[in-house]
Design an enzyme around this catalytic site. Sequence first.
Site, PDB file in Angstrom:
ATOM      1  N   HIS A 315       0.809  -1.222   0.000  1.00  0.00           N
ATOM      2  CA  HIS A 315       0.000   0.000   0.000  1.00  0.00           C
ATOM      3  C   HIS A 315       0.839   1.268   0.000  1.00  0.00           C
ATOM      4  O   HIS A 315       0.305   2.340   0.253  1.00  0.00           O
ATOM      5  CB  HIS A 315      -0.897   0.056   1.236  1.00  0.00           C
ATOM      6  N   LYS A 493      -7.654  13.543   5.157  1.00  0.00           N
ATOM      7  CA  LYS A 493      -6.762  12.381   5.069  1.00  0.00           C
ATOM      8  C   LYS A 493      -5.720  12.532   6.176  1.00  0.00           C
ATOM      9  O   LYS A 493      -5.621  13.602   6.772  1.00  0.00           O
ATOM     10  CB  LYS A 493      -6.081  12.293   3.704  1.00  0.00           C
ATOM     11  N   ARG A 494      -4.961  11.480   6.464  1.00  0.00           N
ATOM     12  CA  ARG A 494      -3.899  11.618   7.453  1.00  0.00           C
ATOM     13  C   ARG A 494      -2.995  12.799   7.066  1.00  0.00           C
ATOM     14  O   ARG A 494      -2.810  13.074   5.881  1.00  0.00           O
ATOM     15  CB  ARG A 494      -3.067  10.335   7.512  1.00  0.00           C
ATOM     16  N   LYS A 499       1.209  14.260   1.160  1.00  0.00           N
ATOM     17  CA  LYS A 499      -0.161  14.579   0.775  1.00  0.00           C
ATOM     18  C   LYS A 499      -0.349  16.081   0.559  1.00  0.00           C
ATOM     19  O   LYS A 499      -1.332  16.518  -0.009  1.00  0.00           O
ATOM     20  CB  LYS A 499      -1.131  14.061   1.831  1.00  0.00           C
ATOM     21  N   THR A 600      -8.436   6.594  -1.471  1.00  0.00           N
ATOM     22  CA  THR A 600      -9.790   6.045  -1.575  1.00  0.00           C
ATOM     23  C   THR A 600     -10.832   7.122  -1.291  1.00  0.00           C
ATOM     24  O   THR A 600     -11.966   7.013  -1.749  1.00  0.00           O
ATOM     25  CB  THR A 600     -10.001   4.861  -0.604  1.00  0.00           C
ATOM     26  N   LYS A 604     -14.699   8.228  -2.914  1.00  0.00           N
ATOM     27  CA  LYS A 604     -15.905   8.552  -2.131  1.00  0.00           C
ATOM     28  C   LYS A 604     -16.447   9.924  -2.543  1.00  0.00           C
ATOM     29  O   LYS A 604     -17.655  10.117  -2.702  1.00  0.00           O
ATOM     30  CB  LYS A 604     -15.591   8.538  -0.628  1.00  0.00           C
TER      31      LYS A 604
HETATM   32  C1  26Q Z   1       5.318   1.520   9.022  1.00  0.00           C
HETATM   33  C2  26Q Z   1       6.447   1.177   9.740  1.00  0.00           C
HETATM   34  C3  26Q Z   1       6.337   0.684  11.005  1.00  0.00           C
HETATM   35  C4  26Q Z   1       5.084   0.555  11.552  1.00  0.00           C
HETATM   36  C5  26Q Z   1       3.950   0.913  10.849  1.00  0.00           C
HETATM   37  C6  26Q Z   1       4.073   1.398   9.559  1.00  0.00           C
HETATM   38  C7  26Q Z   1       2.872   1.768   8.790  1.00  0.00           C
HETATM   39  C8  26Q Z   1       1.660   2.077   9.400  1.00  0.00           C
HETATM   40  C9  26Q Z   1       0.549   2.409   8.656  1.00  0.00           C
HETATM   41  C10 26Q Z   1       2.926   1.798   7.419  1.00  0.00           C
HETATM   42  C11 26Q Z   1       1.815   2.132   6.662  1.00  0.00           C
HETATM   43  C12 26Q Z   1       0.594   2.449   7.275  1.00  0.00           C
HETATM   44  C13 26Q Z   1      -0.584   2.818   6.534  1.00  0.00           C
HETATM   45  C14 26Q Z   1      -0.636   2.922   5.227  1.00  0.00           C
HETATM   46  C15 26Q Z   1      -1.828   3.339   4.484  1.00  0.00           C
HETATM   47  O1  26Q Z   1      -2.883   3.626   5.037  1.00  0.00           O
HETATM   48  N1  26Q Z   1      -1.707   3.391   3.153  1.00  0.00           N
HETATM   49  C16 26Q Z   1      -2.790   3.825   2.278  1.00  0.00           C
HETATM   50  O2  26Q Z   1      -3.466   2.664   1.822  1.00  0.00           O
HETATM   51  C17 26Q Z   1      -4.605   3.040   1.062  1.00  0.00           C
HETATM   52  C18 26Q Z   1      -5.359   1.761   0.727  1.00  0.00           C
HETATM   53  O3  26Q Z   1      -4.655   1.022  -0.219  1.00  0.00           O
HETATM   54  C19 26Q Z   1      -4.200   3.809  -0.163  1.00  0.00           C
HETATM   55  O4  26Q Z   1      -5.364   4.232  -0.830  1.00  0.00           O
HETATM   56  C20 26Q Z   1      -3.358   5.022   0.202  1.00  0.00           C
HETATM   57  O5  26Q Z   1      -2.867   5.647  -0.961  1.00  0.00           O
HETATM   58  C21 26Q Z   1      -2.206   4.590   1.099  1.00  0.00           C
HETATM   59  O6  26Q Z   1      -1.512   5.720   1.571  1.00  0.00           O
END
Ligand code: 26Q
Length: 753
Positions: A315, A493-494, A499, A600, A604
Amino acid sequence: MTIDLEKSAQDTFGKPLVQLTDGEVCQLLESLVRDHAAQMPLNQGKKRLYYLSAEFLIGRLLTTNLINLGIYDQVRDQLAIAGHDLARVEECEVEPSLGNGGLGRLAACFLDSMATLGLPGDGVGLNYHFGLFHQRFVDGQQTALPDGWLDQEGWLRKEPLSFKVPFGSFSVTSRLYTIDVLGFDRTTKNRLRLFDLEGVDDGLVPNDSIDFDKEALTKNLTLFLYPDDSDEEGRLLRVYQQYFMVSNAAQLILAEAQGRGSDLHDLADYAVVQINDTHPTMVIPELIRLLVDDHDMDFQEAVDIVRSMVAFTNHTILAEALEKWPLDSINKVSPRIAQVIQDLDQQERAEHDDPAVAIIQDGVVHMAHLAIHYGFSVNGVAELHTQILEKSELKTFYQLYPQKFSNKTNGITFRRWIMACNPVLTSLLDGRLGADWHRTGDLTGLMDYQDDEATLLALAEAKDDAKKRMRDFLRQSQGVIVPENAIIDVQVKRFHEYKRQQMLALYLIWKYWDIKNGNIPPRPITVIFGGKAAPAYTIAQDIIHLVITLGTWIAEDPDVSPYLQVVMVENYNVSAAERLIPAADISEQISLASKEASGTSNMKFMLNGAVTLCTLDGANVEIADLVGPDNIYTFGTSSAEVERLYRESAYDPKACYHKPGIKLLVDFLTRPDFMALGKEDRLRRLHDDMANKDWFMALLDLEEYIQVKERVYADYEDRGTWLRKSLVNIAQAGAFSSDRTIAQYDQDIWHLS
Ligand code: 26Q
């Protein structure tokens, strides 16, 4: 299903329905649905899918469950007779706090679609007692509070199922909880299965902060999602948490397969595992461990079986988000798992002599490498994203295993993201198209109404209705008054530099000056931000602070405030999204091209008739192809060019900063009177970062962004043309139904049906 709420009220509360509070009605409806769902049989099939995810951002469940059971109207009407408003009752439900952002919400949409398609598949994750965190603004800054959501009875069902999870020096016992997952118009169900720690101690968490004893491992494993990892204990805790999750999942998978007749040598005929990003990757060595140590299987056979049943979704393209854990940490958590990973690493090294694809490098375990070598499928989440994985980020892996790679463009469930959250638009569409789209997602019939004035007018009314509900929400939740006729321009969004919320903030400074200079917009503009920033991510916190401070600055300037408003929504979550997205006119999707895997919320917003203002990144590219250039606004440096700039270190932020039009905007942050309103250290740090580093090239795209935004606002005033754009966006949104996405996962990867 038919229900008699009057009778239920008497049976449960000993009172007539009319005397119940909204909270009691909510409880009553939850228990009716819960008890009904508990009796529903599971979707059956020889093979089950296990969707493993650290996050399930499911949101409130009452409304969508009532819709899926086909009793929404019945309930609303019975309540109305007793003087209750179902919309107010819905507000009493607490939102589960089990996710962070897109990846978690995607998992929730996928659960809805799997159940709707009747596919036998469950979500498996953890029951975090305090979730990510509850966001509050104090002094224009984010503070993080525990987001306790478990006080009420809610949707969880405690199961008589526990596993022992063996860590290196001690072991713990788990406890399974279930939330039933109902599909649209189905009589069978799936489940979200959340493991908790027996003996978890909520008392470790104070009321007013998310700090807790990170070393109390027998009591803290399921307190928080993504606990702070800025220190060693925090990082270690995350590994413990991940192993706790996957060990439970693996034990569950084996027990259930055996229960259905597997001798484990044929396990892959009984189970397939989708791992949602790298967080659950340790399920691979854990399954191998269990097969070898507990079931006497030959190591190589176990490896081959596991490799044929685990699939991986990527992702993210940001290097820093790719998980790497020191082998030493894994060794502390579970020496046996560290051993299996080392064996897999050795085996892989014997097959491929390229050290760049090794699983263990310099004592660090690359989780994505483990997942790609020892899974049978790797997918990206939008066409551009998958191309970037294949051609650059994971190029060497793609060359090794081209047959493993595929694209599965993300999707959203229409039950939540239009039927539940936008009833007026839903009945408009029902009136024009019938109700087939509820299950097919096909809205293209709306294209026939492009020139139908009555339809365009009805669309405008649906948007006005959604805006009214959003205004009520913002007034009640944070006392903000949004003007009735304002354009609603939304970025939710986050908070993350890629972003580029900071780029929209710089535009707002430009717009502020433009209005000061006498260019009065024909109608008020309200720009709404929402999102959380990771507590350890300082610059993202600084950007939140800039947005809030800018909002106050503008609100306090009587020359500008009648025409421009900046709102920062507190504690943005699924429930807030359900209010904001239907009301939006403009959807801001302005990430630096190549950095947003898919997005996503873009889907929406489109489904709810907002027009997208975007870079050609993630799924925006597919939206642009579907709606055509007249119905979307695109700008910015292309993904290929961005990749070149990085490769050749050719982006010069200082040169951009020194352009007079840009310097004026960035330097606004360090104006003494602006810094006096906000926090000097935060604003200076952000200023210096933008002027010197600007790693995500906001200044590079800023001038074009300003021009395009001005064009968008001007075009909005040509109401007929704008409404037609809005209509085309809705009509083309069917491509992004998560039912389509899930059908593709099943056809290409899972093979359940
Ligand atoms: C990384 C390192 C150590 C611990 C945690 C993490 C970590 C935590 C959360 C890495 C990634 C996330 C979250 C990622 C995320 O939400 N990605 C989003 O996924 C969506 C669904 O596929 C996409 O639409 C977004 O583009 C993408 O940012």
